[in-house]
Design an enzyme around this catalytic site. Structure first.
Site: not given
Ligand code: GLP
Length: 254
Positions: A79, A148, A150, A155
């Site tokens: 992403d 959440n 995702h 989402e």
């Molecule tokens: C982000 C990314 C995800 C990631 C998730 C967790 O927003 N788009 O691909 O897995 O949220 O992030 P973190 O590891 O900082 O908790």
């Protein structure tokens, strides 16, 4: 890897529980290193987020120690924020360069991140999906998980048949990632691989660490696909391993 029997990870069906976040990241990196030895021209699906930072540090260390090469690999990141120049420090392109690509022998022309700065982000998303189809399938997809539930930026509410597209970020995601935008100017939209795109990968490794991921991990394992927890879609994939630390695993029974 230094370990002793008391610290060996516990293995459940599809879930490996490591004692702490550091060990969980080491396990993920070790899986990737072993995979690259088997298939040096692998197509890797990569993820961002704070959880992944120690994984990339381990991969850089493994490369420097001569234990892995990415010279023949291709990568597709999950992403990217819409509206950020690729050099913006919070853009996932610059983050990947800083954490991994600048420090290993990968050919950067074979590293792909959605073009969040395109004049037509929807067209850029469609091009990204086509590029994955042309180069892939993705051999090994690395995933994190949002609080959440995702995956990528899919989402809650994302359908099972979703493909790479522009999405609006939920308020909990904006809150979770706000720290990466000290000037307060945070994009509210992103391009993400869809759930169907992710599920096409041959093998998936999901890393979740820390108590903030506990609820999402439980909901993802409740059984079947729950549209309010996108990570639950992984229950329909034949080759998924969850690597979680003890804190993230605390809500799982058995
Ligand atoms: C982000 C990314 C995800 C990631 C998730 C967790 O927003 N788009 O691909 O897995 O949220 O992030 P973190 O590891 O900082 O908790």
């Amino acid at each position: 890897m230094q370990t002793n029997s008391a610290r060996l990870p516990a293995r459940r069906s599809g879930v490996t529980v490591a004692p702490d976040a550091r060990e969980a990241a080491r396990l993920v990196a070790a899986r990737i290193v072993a995979f690259m030895k088997e298939k040096p021209d692998a197509v890797l699906g990569l993820a961002t987020g704070a959880t992944m930072e120690p994984v990339y540090a381990e991969l850089v260390a493994a490369y420097r120690a001569g234990n892995v090469s990415f010279a023949s690999a291709s990568t597709f990141n999950l992403d990217e924020y819409v509206g950020l120049a690729s050099e913006h420090p919070a853009a996932y392109r610059s983050t990947m360069n800083r954490l991994l690509f600048d420090h290993v022998d990968i050919d950067k022309t074979r590293t792909h991140v959605p073009d969040g700065h395109a004049s037509d982000p929807s067209a850029a998303a469609a091009r990204y999906e086509a590029a994955i189809a042309a180069t892939g399938p993705i051999d090994l997809q690395l995933l994190g998980i949002g609080r959440n539930g995702h995956i990528g930026f899919n989402e809650p509410g994302s359908p099972l048949d979703s493909r790479t597209r522009v999405v609006e970020l939920h308020s909990s995601t904006l809150d979770a990632n706000r720290a990466f935008f000290p000037d307060g100017r945070m994009p509210h939209f992103a391009i993400t691989m869809g759930i169907a795109t992710i599920l096409q990968a041959r093998r998936i490794l999901l890393l979740a660490t820390g108590p903030a991921k506990r609820d999402a991990v439980v909901r993802a394992h409740a059984g079947g696909f729950d549209i309010d927890c996108p990570a639950s879609a992984l229950s329909g994939h034949a080759n998924v391993e969850w690597i979680v630390d003890a804190e993230a695993a605390a809500g799982l029974s058995g």
